[in-house]
Design an enzyme around this catalytic site. Structure first.
Site, mmCIF file in Angstrom:
data_model
loop_
_atom_site.group_PDB
_atom_site.id
_atom_site.type_symbol
_atom_site.label_atom_id
_atom_site.label_comp_id
_atom_site.label_asym_id
_atom_site.label_seq_id
_atom_site.Cartn_x
_atom_site.Cartn_y
_atom_site.Cartn_z
ATOM 1 N N GLY A 285 0.784 -1.223 0.000
ATOM 2 C CA GLY A 285 0.000 0.000 0.000
ATOM 3 C C GLY A 285 0.817 1.275 0.000
ATOM 4 N N ASP A 286 2.121 1.178 -0.224
ATOM 5 C CA ASP A 286 2.980 2.367 -0.334
ATOM 6 C C ASP A 286 4.174 1.969 -1.197
ATOM 7 O OD1 ASP A 286 4.583 4.803 0.339
ATOM 8 O OD2 ASP A 286 3.026 5.101 1.836
#
Length: 495
Positions: A285-286
């Site tokens: 997610g990053d």
């Protein structure tokens, strides 16, 4: 009572688990890389979303059921020898602590291996020791307790000034180590699961009073190997080696939801030296990988660069951030980094360098080679106004230096903006080189190779056509045309 005697002693057979699941020589051609990795990437996601892949990535192979655990140390223990119960309900923190204590007494005799058998092993955070091999069997899963009250608080990192998200102490990692030597975390593709869902929800709801903890964090240590396991759903950064030397990450799968899993970076080498990251699949997610070295005045004062880092043979995905990033916390400096044989697919950005006034430090001697972008909004990004600071006491005159950056063998398809290099009058980008580049576009607009305050060169013919800031050379590296102006700006964030 704490165990003090070796349990389950096994004589060392001089062999190490070495699963060569990917032959880099086979990937020497970018066309072969693109074909093989695209098939593997999309196949992985399809299987993952249907919950068929329980741990790992199929292209790297999978351990067969009942596969015996190798003996990599003079002694070997099972977690069950120390009272562990893998039912997903029993809390095994004390069992891990007893096992680590017993192994810590064997350091002068070569250490020991701790086997985690198949099962679900719920635990609060625990510490590692030197000369330890933590071996996760197939279908073994270490689960982090979701109650943050069971996670200890630690002092903020010196190079960040305070906990990354809040002032004051920060939560420790699920698996933690400090001042260690010779630590191995490996297995038959077992899983370490941070169960980060509750952490992400509380973070979004602003219910946490301290910075979230990583899944695995090892600090001030050397000779670290992470291989043949799956790391997933970290509360925060997944694997965070901090001020370490000689770190290898190989054949590792790292997973988190691509949305709504904030700051779940895959691997963040931070003020580290001599690092190899290879043969991994990362979808998080990053940033899949973010090389760091401290934040503003605190990182400048700490003064530990990240250097001598090799990243190769990876498939990565980041719908929120970038596949491979440098920064933005790079105040101790970053140099001598090579990124090669990389596929970035279905991502917001492919590779990025991010910094800002106040960071200080430098990013230099960075080599990108044989990169493939498949469906990325922006391919190559250099951003010099990433204005996020720990506090208002940073030095506005501490300007980072960005220089000696090369891109060779850059290919792909369905990329909206292949290049966006946003230097500034105060932070120009110097000595950048492009060679052998052909990227298929999804956005038919003139200025998709965007530049501002850039000095460098293009060797040979590349597509799309480069910006006017760069000198042109032919294939024999003979000057054809000087740039019109290095300060021309055609940055367009609306694309």
């Amino acid at each position: 009572m704490v165990e003090t005697l070796p349990v389950g002693r096994i004589q060392l057979q001089q062999q190490r688990l070495e699963l060569k699941r990917w032959v880099p020589a086979f990937l020497s051609s970018h066309k072969t890389l693109f074909s093989v990795l695209c098939i593997a990437a999309f196949g992985s996601v399809f299987l993952w979303q249907r919950n068929i892949v329980r741990a790992g990535f199929p292209i790297f192979g999978k351990a067969w059921p009942g596969r015996p655990m190798p003996e990599t140390r003079p002694f070997a223990f099972n977690l069950t020898d120390f009272g562990g119960v893998g039912d997903g309900i029993t809390v095994n923190t004390a069992a891990f602590e007893r096992a680590v204590l017993a192994i810590s007494k064997l350091g002068k005799r070569g250490g020991a291996q701790l086997n985690v058998p198949p099962g679900k092993w719920l635990t609060a955070p625990f510490n590692l020791t030197s000369h330890l091999t933590l071996f996760l069997a197939e279908d073994a899963e270490i689960l982090g307790l979701e109650d943050e009250k069971q996670w200890p608080l630690m002092p903020p990192l010196a190079s960040y000034g305070y906990g990354r998200e809040h002032y004051g102490p920060r939560y420790g990692s699920l698996i933690h180590g400090q001042n260690l030597k010779d630590v191995v975390i490996t297995g038959h593709n077992g899983t370490i699961n941070g169960q980060g869902q509750s952490w992400w929800k509380k973070y979004r709801q602003k219910l946490l009073n301290h910075t979230r903890g990583p899944l695995v964090q090892i600090m001030w240590s050397s000779d670290i190997l992470i291989s043949n396991i799956t790391l997933r759903d970290s509360p925060f950064w997944t694997f965070h080696p901090y001020d370490c030397k000689n770190v290898t990450v190989k054949n590792v799968t790292i997973l988190a939801p691509v949305f709504e899993a904030p700051n779940t970076d895959g691997i963040d080498p931070d003020s580290c030296e001599d690092v190899v990251i290879e043969d991994c699949y990362i979808s998080v997610g990053d940033d899949a990988i973010a090389i760091k070295s401290g934040w503003d005045q605190y990182g400048i004062a700490y003064g530990r660069p990240s250097k001598n880092i090799l990243i190769r043979n990876l498939i990565v995905r980041s719908m929120v951030s970038a596949g491979v990033s440098i920064g933005s916390e790079m105040s101790g400096g970053v140099y001598n980094v090579t990124v090669e044989n990389l596929l970035v697919w279905s991502s917001r950005r492919a590779v990025r360098i991010k910094t800002a006034a106040g960071r200080g430090g430098y990013v230099r001697h960075i080599t990108y080679r044989n990169l493939t972008f498949d469906n990325a909004r922006v391919g190559i990004v250099i951003k010099t106004d990433y204005n996020e600071h720990p506090d208002d006491n940073y030095d506005r005159k501490a300007l980072p230096i960005l220089e000696d950056i090369s891109f060779t063998g850059i290919h792909g398809q369905e990329v909206r903006v292949p290049v966006r290099i946003h230097g500034s009058e105060d932070i120009p980008v110097r000595n950048i080189t492009f060679r052998d580049m052909s990227v298929g576009l999804t956005y038919k607009k003139k200025h998709v190779f965007q530049c501002a305050f850039v000095q460098g060169r293009v060797i040979g013919t590349i597509f799309p056509a480069p910006c006017e800031n760069l000198d042109r050379y032919d294939e024999e590296e003979r000057l054809v045309k000087h740039s019109a102006s290095q300060n021309i700006t055609d940055i367009d964030y609306t694309i």
